[in-house]
Each structure stands twice: as C-alpha cells, then as structure tokens.
Design an enzyme around this catalytic site. Structure first.
Site, PDB file in Angstrom:
ATOM      1  N   TYR A   1      44.253   6.304  -9.684  1.00  0.00           N
ATOM      2  CA  TYR A   1      43.299   6.025 -10.757  1.00  0.00           C
ATOM      3  C   TYR A   1      43.912   4.995 -11.700  1.00  0.00           C
ATOM      4  CZ  TYR A   1      46.230   9.120 -13.537  1.00  0.00           C
ATOM      5  OH  TYR A   1      47.294   9.685 -14.181  1.00  0.00           O
TER       6      TYR A   1
ATOM      7  N   SER B  58      49.060   6.993 -11.088  1.00  0.00           N
ATOM      8  CA  SER B  58      48.147   5.927 -11.490  1.00  0.00           C
ATOM      9  C   SER B  58      48.661   4.518 -11.225  1.00  0.00           C
ATOM     10  CB  SER B  58      47.769   6.036 -12.960  1.00  0.00           C
ATOM     11  OG  SER B  58      48.879   5.698 -13.771  1.00  0.00           O
TER      12      SER B  58
END
Length: 128
Positions: free
Chosen positions: A58, A25
């Site tokens: 993400y 992430s």
C-alpha cells in the site's frame, strides 16, 4: 459483469531507498501520486524490472518534489536501491464504466521526474 482494469501506472520509477525496519508499504513522492490519481493507503501492484519480482503493498505519500520511491518492510527484500519498478493500481468497473475508462500513466526519468503522461484512452474497449 464487473471486470478489473488497470487504473493508473507509474512507469520506470527508480527505487531511492529501502527500509526493512519500517512497517510495510511504499513511500512515493506526493506529486507523482497526484498525477496518476493514487491515494495514500491505496493498494498497489509492483513489478521489479531488474529481477522480475511482483508483489503488492500500500502507498504512503512522500515529500512533494523529492522523487522518493522507498520500499518499506518485507517489500524491501524484493528490491535494491537503483532498481527500476512499475507501480500499478486497478479498478473494478461495470460494463457502463468500462467504455469511458481512461487509465493515467506517468513515465519517469532516472530522477523520478515525470517526463511524459500517456493517455491510455486509445487502448480502451470503446475503441475495440
């Protein structure tokens, strides 16, 4: 027909941290996420202006007002602290949605503070 368009962009963010041992992430200051309408866990495309790397990951919301831009996990191998990056999301739109779509763009300074919000409406298909 469905087409894919830029939906939001964080322009000229500086990487503040890199954490290889975290589970994937990018952590981004929640105030910046709010400004461009990016949500936690949303997929983002990232371009590193320093080395040309392009990758996807993400989002994790970081502490508000921190200016945090931390690449985590494998993505941390593609940046160095201090690198300038561009973070983008895309939206799939049908023909009716395309006409009114207006991406949100935040331009940041060297401290990851928003210095300008750009209205991309002028560059949309309704003006072509």
């Amino acid at each position: 027909m469905i087409r894919t368009f830029m939906n939001s962009k964080i322009h000229r963010a500086r990487v503040t941290e890199s954490n290889l041992n975290y589970v994937g992430s990018i952590t981004i200051d929640a105030n910046i996420l709010d400004a461009v309408d990016i949500l936690p866990n949303e997929k983002v495309a990232i371009v590193n202006n320093n080395n040309g790397a392009r990758f996807e990951t993400y989002v994790i919301a970081g502490e508000r007002g921190s200016g945090k831009m931390c690449l985590n996990g494998a993505a941390s191998r593609l940046v160095e602290v201090g690198d300038v990056i561009i973070i983008m999301t895309y939206a799939q739109l049908n023909e009716d949605e395309m006409v009114d779509h207006s991406p949100k763009v935040a331009v940041l300074n060297e401290n990851n503070e928003i210095i300008e919000m750009i209205n991309e409406k002028e560059n949309t298909i309704s003006n072509v």
